[in-house]
Scaffold this motif. Structure first.
Motif, short mmCIF file in Angstrom:
data_model
loop_
_atom_site.label_atom_id
_atom_site.label_comp_id
_atom_site.label_asym_id
_atom_site.label_seq_id
_atom_site.Cartn_x
_atom_site.Cartn_y
_atom_site.Cartn_z
N ASP A 12 3.61 -3.09 0.33
CA ASP A 12 2.97 -1.73 0.02
C ASP A 12 1.52 -2.06 0.46
N SER A 13 1.24 -2.99 0.91
CA SER A 13 -0.62 -3.27 1.45
C SER A 13 -1.03 -2.07 2.26
N ASP A 14 -0.41 -1.57 3.24
CA ASP A 14 -0.99 -0.47 4.14
C ASP A 14 -1.00 0.81 3.25
N ALA A 15 0.12 1.14 2.35
CA ALA A 15 0.06 2.32 1.39
C ALA A 15 -1.00 2.27 0.47
N LEU A 16 -1.39 1.02 -0.14
CA LEU A 16 -2.32 0.83 -1.34
C LEU A 16 -3.70 1.29 -0.37
N TYR A 17 -3.87 0.67 0.57
CA TYR A 17 -5.24 0.81 1.44
C TYR A 17 -5.32 2.24 1.67
N ASN A 18 -4.35 2.99 2.26
CA ASN A 18 -4.36 4.34 2.38
C ASN A 18 -4.64 5.27 1.24
N GLU A 19 -3.97 4.70 0.04
CA GLU A 19 -4.31 5.42 -1.22
C GLU A 19 -5.61 5.37 -1.69
N ASP A 22 -7.76 7.70 0.49
CA ASP A 22 -7.58 8.97 0.11
C ASP A 22 -8.18 9.34 -1.27
#
Length: 66
Positions: A12-19, A22
C-alpha cells in the motif's frame, strides 16, 4: 527500540503516499504545515517511546543536513 528505516509500508506504499498528498490538497502553506505537525504528533503519541521518537527526529534531521 531503534527506529526502523528499512522499507516497511508494504503493497500500500504508493496509495498511502497519494493519500498523504491528497490530505494536503487545497491547503495553504500554513495549513499544510499545521497538518504535518498534527500528523507528527499523532504518530509520536502512537509510538509512545521517547527513545524511538528521538531516534526518528535525529534520523530525519540528518537526512536533510547532508
Amino acid at each position: 527500540m531503534a527506529v526502523n528505516t528499512d522499507f516497511n509500508l508494504g503493497a500500500d506504499s504508493d496509495a498511502l503516499y497519494n493519500e498523504l498528498l491528497d490530505a494536503h490538497a487545497g491547503l495553504s502553506a500554513e495549513k499544510s504545515s499545521q497538518l504535518n505537525a498534527a500528523l507528527i504528533l499523532v504518530m509520536m503519541n502512537h509510538i509512545g517511546d521517547a527513545a524511538t521518537i528521538r531516534d526518528a527526529i535525529n534520523t530525519a534531521r540528518s537526512s536533510i543536513d547532508s
